[in-house]
Scaffold this active site. Structure first.
Site, mmCIF file in Angstrom:
data_model
loop_
_atom_site.group_PDB
_atom_site.id
_atom_site.type_symbol
_atom_site.label_atom_id
_atom_site.label_comp_id
_atom_site.label_asym_id
_atom_site.label_seq_id
_atom_site.Cartn_x
_atom_site.Cartn_y
_atom_site.Cartn_z
ATOM 1 N N CYS A 69 -15.398 -3.761 -16.456
ATOM 2 C CA CYS A 69 -14.089 -3.574 -17.091
ATOM 3 C C CYS A 69 -13.740 -4.776 -17.977
ATOM 4 O O CYS A 69 -13.930 -5.931 -17.583
ATOM 5 C CB CYS A 69 -13.025 -3.386 -16.015
ATOM 6 S SG CYS A 69 -11.391 -3.094 -16.716
ATOM 7 N N CYS A 73 -7.816 -8.809 -14.701
ATOM 8 C CA CYS A 73 -6.981 -8.835 -13.491
ATOM 9 C C CYS A 73 -7.594 -9.830 -12.487
ATOM 10 O O CYS A 73 -8.754 -9.666 -12.081
ATOM 11 C CB CYS A 73 -6.892 -7.445 -12.881
ATOM 12 S SG CYS A 73 -6.413 -6.191 -14.085
ATOM 13 N N CYS A 76 -9.593 -8.703 -9.285
ATOM 14 C CA CYS A 76 -10.471 -7.526 -9.331
ATOM 15 C C CYS A 76 -11.949 -7.864 -9.519
ATOM 16 O O CYS A 76 -12.341 -8.476 -10.515
ATOM 17 C CB CYS A 76 -10.023 -6.597 -10.462
ATOM 18 S SG CYS A 76 -11.032 -5.099 -10.506
ATOM 19 N N CYS A 113 -8.654 10.837 -4.688
ATOM 20 C CA CYS A 113 -8.330 9.984 -5.833
ATOM 21 C C CYS A 113 -9.606 9.521 -6.526
ATOM 22 O O CYS A 113 -10.555 9.110 -5.859
ATOM 23 C CB CYS A 113 -7.557 8.748 -5.372
ATOM 24 S SG CYS A 113 -6.146 9.142 -4.353
ATOM 25 N N CYS A 144 -5.786 12.994 -7.712
ATOM 26 C CA CYS A 144 -5.147 11.795 -8.253
ATOM 27 C C CYS A 144 -6.193 11.072 -9.084
ATOM 28 O O CYS A 144 -7.381 11.114 -8.757
ATOM 29 C CB CYS A 144 -4.675 10.913 -7.095
ATOM 30 S SG CYS A 144 -3.936 9.342 -7.626
ATOM 31 N N CYS A 204 1.999 7.689 -8.788
ATOM 32 C CA CYS A 204 1.578 6.832 -7.678
ATOM 33 C C CYS A 204 1.577 5.421 -8.238
ATOM 34 O O CYS A 204 0.816 5.120 -9.160
ATOM 35 C CB CYS A 204 0.182 7.254 -7.220
ATOM 36 S SG CYS A 204 -0.549 6.137 -6.005
ATOM 37 N N ARG A 276 1.968 3.925 1.106
ATOM 38 C CA ARG A 276 0.546 3.946 1.494
ATOM 39 C C ARG A 276 0.015 2.558 1.799
ATOM 40 O O ARG A 276 0.089 1.655 0.973
ATOM 41 C CB ARG A 276 -0.293 4.572 0.375
ATOM 42 C CG ARG A 276 -1.777 4.580 0.726
ATOM 43 C CD ARG A 276 -2.594 5.320 -0.291
ATOM 44 N NE ARG A 276 -2.061 6.635 -0.512
ATOM 45 C CZ ARG A 276 -1.976 7.219 -1.699
ATOM 46 N NH1 ARG A 276 -2.374 6.592 -2.768
ATOM 47 N NH2 ARG A 276 -1.491 8.427 -1.801
HETATM 48 S S1 SF4 Z 1 -7.888 -3.700 -11.782
HETATM 49 FE FE1 SF4 Z 1 -10.062 -4.112 -12.302
HETATM 50 S S2 SF4 Z 1 -10.781 -2.142 -13.064
HETATM 51 FE FE2 SF4 Z 1 -8.537 -2.051 -13.133
HETATM 52 S S3 SF4 Z 1 -7.967 -2.742 -15.160
HETATM 53 FE FE3 SF4 Z 1 -7.970 -4.578 -13.858
HETATM 54 S S4 SF4 Z 1 -10.040 -5.447 -14.080
HETATM 55 FE FE4 SF4 Z 1 -10.127 -3.345 -14.819
#
Ligand code: SF4
Length: 342
Positions: A69, A73, A76, A113, A144, A204, A276
């Site tokens: 990705c 974040c 993540c 999901c 979902c 959600c 949840r």
């Molecule tokens: S949480 Fe992870 S997968 Fe989702 S947008 Fe952020 S970096 Fe990408």
């Protein structure tokens, strides 16, 4: 009642879009600050007014496109820029997704999901997801998806395919957001949520705690969620799972009882939402999970994996729910426990 009711303040006019209207942040914070027993008592009262207090919804999450990705974040492991050992994969073929959905259903899940590690889906990828949604729905499961930000017209396509819920978390309070993510801003999230709502897909939306935020910022997140009009139908409350290689690895963990407080505040401020227990459940142990149910949690992710981090094994969930005398929405837990208990 063992505590004074919270005093509601009349909303100031005009109201800016993301300023709480029904629950000023200070009132949400006042809930967090209640004595623990008073907070849980209030949460139980609200919970029992709105739900069967011993029922839990089982949802299963499948990563349909893992890793690689472009977002940053800080929590993540799927962000391409962090060295976490997660290998980027292409979108799963339809037959694999359907096999996982059938398996989930056979283990009692009522909602399936599908998560993809995208900033936003390309139209050609969205077409594949639309097909997955149609086919999973045909199995009799609620659907979902969590695919990142949605552009013009994409929410409509998902709605046409029959999508029931779209997950898009706010993650944290607006004032803490830039500490966690720099590749998008809060308003981007709110825009996608508005698109989803606009076409009639249920929302959600929740967040993650234990990322180094203050109690006031946790209250700020809850205020954002509960002041949406309407508030989300599902509210995942995640406890940060620290993954080596991510910037948040090594953050001071949140006190488990503060996590329970967060669940209770979600229940009180969003009385009819499914609250949840999501990421971090494995690390909590049975006693804290039991307190979370007492605080009003009534949905769990069920299965061996949550996208890329572990989740308590399904059998352990069955044992815990049986110990607590709880049952799933379609009673699958009870039936299986009768078969598997010694
Ligand atoms: S949480 Fe992870 S997968 Fe989702 S947008 Fe952020 S970096 Fe990408």
């Amino acid at each position: 009642m063992s505590s004074q009711p919270i005093t509601f303040q009349a909303p100031a006019a005009p109201v800016a879009p993301i300023v709480p209207t029904k629950w000023p942040v200070e009132d949400v914070l006042a809930l967090f600050n209640l004595p623990f027993n008073d907070l849980l008592y209030r949460a139980q009262l609200v919970h029992r007014e709105n739900f069967d207090a011993n029922e839990v919804e089982l949802a299963t999450l499948l990563s349909i496109k893992t890793g690689g990705c472009p977002e940053d974040c800080g929590y993540c492991p799927q962000a391409a820029r962090y060295d976490t050992g997660v290998t980027a994969q292409k979108i799963l073929p339809l037959d694999e997704v359907l096999a996982a959905a059938r398996e989930a259903k056979s283990h009692g899940a009522t909602r399936f999901c599908m998560g993809a590690a995208w900033r936003e889906p390309k139209d050609r990828d969205l077409e594949k997801v639309e097909e997955m949604v149609r086919e999973v729905k045909a199995l009799g499961l609620e659907t979902c998806a969590t695919l990142g930000m949605l552009g013009e017209g994409q929410a409509e396509k998902l709605k046409d395919a029959g999508l029931d819920y779209y997950n898009h978390n706010l993650d944290t309070a607006p004032e803490f957001y830039s500490n966690i993510i720099s590749t998008r801003d809060y308003q981007n999230r709110l825009d996608t949520l508005e698109r989803v709502r606009g076409v009639g897909i249920k929302v959600c939306c929740g967040g993650i705690v234990g990322m180094g935020e203050s109690r006031l910022q946790r209250a700020g997140l809850m205020a954002q969620l509960c002041n949406m009009d309407p508030y989300p139908e599902s509210v995942p409350v995640n406890n940060l799972v620290q993954v080596e290689g991510t910037p948040l690895h090594g953050t001071e963990p949140i006190d488990p009882l503060e996590f329970v407080r967060t669940v209770a505040v979600a229940r009180i401020t969003m009385p009819k939402a499914r609250v949840r227990l999501s990421a971090g459940r494995r690390e909590m142990g049975e006693a804290i999970q039991a307190l979370c149910f007492l605080a009003g949690a009534n949905s769990i992710f069920y299965g061996d994996k949550l996208l890329t981090t572990g989740n308590p094994e399904a059998d352990a969930d069955q044992v815990l729910l049986k110990k607590l005398g709880m049952h799933s929405r379609n009673n699958a837990i009870d039936a299986r426990c009768e078969v598997t208990s010694s």
